[in-house]
Write an enzyme that holds these catalytic residues in place. Structure first.
Site, PDB file in Angstrom:
ATOM      1  N   GLU A 116     -15.208 -55.808  15.234  1.00 21.84           N
ATOM      2  CA  GLU A 116     -16.236 -56.619  15.896  1.00 21.84           C
ATOM      3  C   GLU A 116     -16.157 -58.079  15.435  1.00 21.84           C
ATOM      4  O   GLU A 116     -16.432 -58.994  16.206  1.00 21.84           O
ATOM      5  CB  GLU A 116     -17.630 -56.003  15.647  1.00 21.84           C
ATOM      6  CG  GLU A 116     -17.810 -54.748  16.493  1.00 21.84           C
ATOM      7  CD  GLU A 116     -18.562 -53.618  15.822  1.00 21.84           C
ATOM      8  OE1 GLU A 116     -19.350 -53.865  14.910  1.00 21.84           O
ATOM      9  OE2 GLU A 116     -18.334 -52.455  16.232  1.00 21.84           O
ATOM     10  N   GLY A 149     -17.829 -46.455  18.562  1.00 19.77           N
ATOM     11  CA  GLY A 149     -19.087 -46.400  19.315  1.00 19.77           C
ATOM     12  C   GLY A 149     -18.960 -45.783  20.693  1.00 19.77           C
ATOM     13  O   GLY A 149     -19.868 -45.887  21.511  1.00 19.77           O
ATOM     14  N   ASN A 202     -21.143 -48.097   7.676  1.00 22.00           N
ATOM     15  CA  ASN A 202     -21.322 -49.480   8.131  1.00 22.00           C
ATOM     16  C   ASN A 202     -22.547 -49.514   9.040  1.00 22.00           C
ATOM     17  O   ASN A 202     -22.501 -49.010  10.154  1.00 22.00           O
ATOM     18  CB  ASN A 202     -20.053 -49.919   8.884  1.00 22.00           C
ATOM     19  CG  ASN A 202     -20.187 -51.288   9.517  1.00 22.00           C
ATOM     20  OD1 ASN A 202     -21.169 -52.006   9.274  1.00 22.00           O
ATOM     21  ND2 ASN A 202     -19.206 -51.663  10.328  1.00 22.00           N
ATOM     22  N   TRP A 203     -23.611 -50.110   8.552  1.00 25.41           N
ATOM     23  CA  TRP A 203     -24.873 -50.119   9.310  1.00 25.41           C
ATOM     24  C   TRP A 203     -24.847 -51.155  10.432  1.00 25.41           C
ATOM     25  O   TRP A 203     -25.769 -51.219  11.235  1.00 25.41           O
ATOM     26  CB  TRP A 203     -26.060 -50.375   8.375  1.00 25.41           C
ATOM     27  CG  TRP A 203     -26.305 -49.284   7.365  1.00 25.41           C
ATOM     28  CD1 TRP A 203     -25.593 -48.115   7.220  1.00 25.41           C
ATOM     29  CD2 TRP A 203     -27.337 -49.237   6.363  1.00 25.41           C
ATOM     30  NE1 TRP A 203     -26.119 -47.360   6.196  1.00 25.41           N
ATOM     31  CE2 TRP A 203     -27.188 -48.030   5.656  1.00 25.41           C
ATOM     32  CE3 TRP A 203     -28.359 -50.109   5.999  1.00 25.41           C
ATOM     33  CZ2 TRP A 203     -28.033 -47.664   4.598  1.00 25.41           C
ATOM     34  CZ3 TRP A 203     -29.200 -49.756   4.945  1.00 25.41           C
ATOM     35  CH2 TRP A 203     -29.041 -48.545   4.257  1.00 25.41           C
ATOM     36  N   LYS A 204     -23.859 -52.020  10.447  1.00 26.61           N
ATOM     37  CA  LYS A 204     -23.749 -53.089  11.456  1.00 26.61           C
ATOM     38  C   LYS A 204     -25.075 -53.869  11.539  1.00 26.61           C
ATOM     39  O   LYS A 204     -25.763 -53.984  10.518  1.00 26.61           O
ATOM     40  CB  LYS A 204     -23.304 -52.504  12.794  1.00 26.61           C
ATOM     41  CG  LYS A 204     -22.010 -51.680  12.645  1.00 26.61           C
ATOM     42  CD  LYS A 204     -21.349 -51.323  13.938  1.00 26.61           C
ATOM     43  CE  LYS A 204     -20.085 -50.528  13.667  1.00 26.61           C
ATOM     44  NZ  LYS A 204     -19.356 -50.179  14.881  1.00 26.61           N
ATOM     45  N   GLY A 222     -19.870 -45.559  11.514  1.00 21.36           N
ATOM     46  CA  GLY A 222     -20.823 -46.514  12.078  1.00 21.36           C
ATOM     47  C   GLY A 222     -22.115 -45.805  12.433  1.00 21.36           C
ATOM     48  O   GLY A 222     -22.950 -45.505  11.573  1.00 21.36           O
ATOM     49  N   GLY A 223     -22.265 -45.482  13.710  1.00 22.41           N
ATOM     50  CA  GLY A 223     -23.516 -44.918  14.227  1.00 22.41           C
ATOM     51  C   GLY A 223     -24.073 -43.761  13.413  1.00 22.41           C
ATOM     52  O   GLY A 223     -25.287 -43.706  13.138  1.00 22.41           O
ATOM     53  N   HIS A 264     -13.400 -56.519  10.294  1.00 23.62           N
ATOM     54  CA  HIS A 264     -13.857 -55.439  11.182  1.00 23.62           C
ATOM     55  C   HIS A 264     -13.565 -55.854  12.629  1.00 23.62           C
ATOM     56  O   HIS A 264     -13.622 -57.041  12.964  1.00 23.62           O
ATOM     57  CB  HIS A 264     -15.357 -55.193  10.993  1.00 23.62           C
ATOM     58  CG  HIS A 264     -15.829 -53.988  11.738  1.00 23.62           C
ATOM     59  ND1 HIS A 264     -16.160 -54.042  13.074  1.00 23.62           N
ATOM     60  CD2 HIS A 264     -15.966 -52.695  11.364  1.00 23.62           C
ATOM     61  CE1 HIS A 264     -16.502 -52.811  13.480  1.00 23.62           C
ATOM     62  NE2 HIS A 264     -16.388 -51.983  12.452  1.00 23.62           N
ATOM     63  N   SER A 295     -16.252 -43.301  15.824  1.00 25.88           N
ATOM     64  CA  SER A 295     -16.981 -42.094  16.254  1.00 25.88           C
ATOM     65  C   SER A 295     -16.838 -40.927  15.282  1.00 25.88           C
ATOM     66  O   SER A 295     -16.820 -39.765  15.696  1.00 25.88           O
ATOM     67  CB  SER A 295     -16.568 -41.689  17.674  1.00 25.88           C
ATOM     68  OG  SER A 295     -16.899 -42.719  18.594  1.00 25.88           O
ATOM     69  N   GLU A 313      -9.256 -48.373  12.337  1.00 23.71           N
ATOM     70  CA  GLU A 313     -10.300 -48.127  13.326  1.00 23.71           C
ATOM     71  C   GLU A 313      -9.788 -48.530  14.707  1.00 23.71           C
ATOM     72  O   GLU A 313      -9.832 -49.719  15.065  1.00 23.71           O
ATOM     73  CB  GLU A 313     -11.548 -48.962  13.002  1.00 23.71           C
ATOM     74  CG  GLU A 313     -12.172 -48.638  11.668  1.00 23.71           C
ATOM     75  CD  GLU A 313     -13.645 -49.052  11.627  1.00 23.71           C
ATOM     76  OE1 GLU A 313     -14.485 -48.186  11.416  1.00 23.71           O
ATOM     77  OE2 GLU A 313     -13.937 -50.243  11.831  1.00 23.71           O
TER      78      GLU A 313
HETATM   79  P1  13P Z   1     -18.845 -45.750  15.113  1.00 23.11           P
HETATM   80  O1  13P Z   1     -18.788 -44.685  14.038  1.00 23.11           O
HETATM   81  O2  13P Z   1     -20.236 -46.029  15.602  1.00 23.11           O
HETATM   82  O3  13P Z   1     -17.864 -45.474  16.199  1.00 23.11           O
HETATM   83  O4  13P Z   1     -18.376 -47.131  14.421  1.00 23.11           O
HETATM   84  C1  13P Z   1     -17.212 -47.149  13.668  1.00 23.11           C
HETATM   85  C2  13P Z   1     -17.123 -48.438  12.968  1.00 23.11           C
HETATM   86  O5  13P Z   1     -16.923 -49.475  13.574  1.00 23.11           O
HETATM   87  C3  13P Z   1     -17.317 -48.439  11.509  1.00 23.11           C
HETATM   88  O6  13P Z   1     -16.982 -49.662  10.942  1.00 23.11           O
END
Ligand code: 13P
Length: 256
Positions: free
Chosen positions: A97, A173, A9-11, A234-235, A95, A213, A167
């Site tokens: 967020e 993050g 997920n590149w957000k 994510g990251g 998600h 993470s 999640e």
């Molecule tokens: P991180 O891997 O940056 O913690 O993010 C997880 C995430 O929200 C994937 O959708």
């Protein structure tokens, strides 16, 4: 054995040129990879460019969010059909967020899930508790509410193709991951909810990813857990080397 699914997920990251470059690096780094199902979720404005770069590779593409209506006066939104026509095969839904930063409700999640299924996208439904909820001992209650609301009115045959991503919000993050045992327990609980709704056979076939993470250093340990059927990254998915390393860990696991 369920096929592991490793998704990135590149957000809200990557300009067009950067997104293309990352897709090209993934194409080179993951050519010929077999085993896990792989996909990336770029921002919608670069989705079609990324899909073009990744056509014919083992890496699929998904949207990060859709609206549940097929079209109309919804400024700033994209529909499931639009995402699909831009090259998406998947979409994230609910998600954390979206839920916590943009106020997305369980009811919206449910409508979006149905809309994605109708458009032929594979939905990845995200659930998970906040730190406060975990500390209050409400993890199961929250996850149960989110799962049951998301799947309200969905038939077994359709549910079988849905991926659930657990999640925990406090692990996203932050560099913190849930312990393998705690994660496994929640995954088993989610599967029991799915079994209650759709029967044991369907629940056993459905994939439940972990997100929060996830990185090359912990991917193999997480994926070794019974009932963790992949990772939503994510990251660590923003860098081709680290995402490829996570996919490699999954490919190793798939072969065991
Ligand atoms: P991180 O891997 O940056 O913690 O993010 C997880 C995430 O929200 C994937 O959708």
């Amino acid at each position: 054995m369920r096929k592991l699914a490793v998704f990135g997920n590149w957000k809200m990251n990557k300009l067009l040129g950067e997104a293309r470059a990352l897709a090209q690096s993934l194409k080179a780094g993951l050519a010929g990879t077999t085993g896990p199902e792989i996909a990336v979720f770029p921002p919608s404005v670069v989705l079609s460019a990324v899909a073009r770069e990744l056509r014919g590779t083992p890496v699929g593409v998904g949207a990060q969010n859709i609206h549940y209506e097929p079209g109309g006066a919804f400024t700033g939104e994209i529909s499931a059909e639009m995402a699909r026509s831009a090259g998406a095969q998947y979409t994230l839904i609910g998600h954390s967020e979206r839920r916590h930063v943009f106020g997305e409700t369980d009811q919206w999640v449910n409508l979006k899930l149905k809309s994605a299924l109708e458009a032929g996208l594979v939905p990845v439904v995200c659930v998970g508790e906040t730190l406060q909820q975990r500390e209050d001992g409400a993890t199961r209650e929250v996850v149960q509410r989110q799962v049951q609301a998301a799947f309200e009115g969905v038939e077994s045959a359709q549910a079988a193709g849905v991926i659930v991503a657990y999640e925990p919000v406090w692990a996203i993050g932050t560099g913190k991951t849930a312990t393998a045992q705690a994660t496994q327990e929640v995954h088993a609980f989610i599967r029991s909810l799915l079994a209650g709704a759709f029967g044991e056979e369907t629940a056993q076939a459905m994939r439940i990813q972990y997100g929060g993470s996830a990185k090359p250093a912990n991917a193999a340990e997480l994926l070794a857990q019974e009932g963790i059927d992949g990772l939503l990254v994510g990251g660590a998915s923003l860098d081709a080397d680290s995402f490829c390393a996570i996919v490699t860990a999954a490919a190793g696991q798939a072969q065991q």
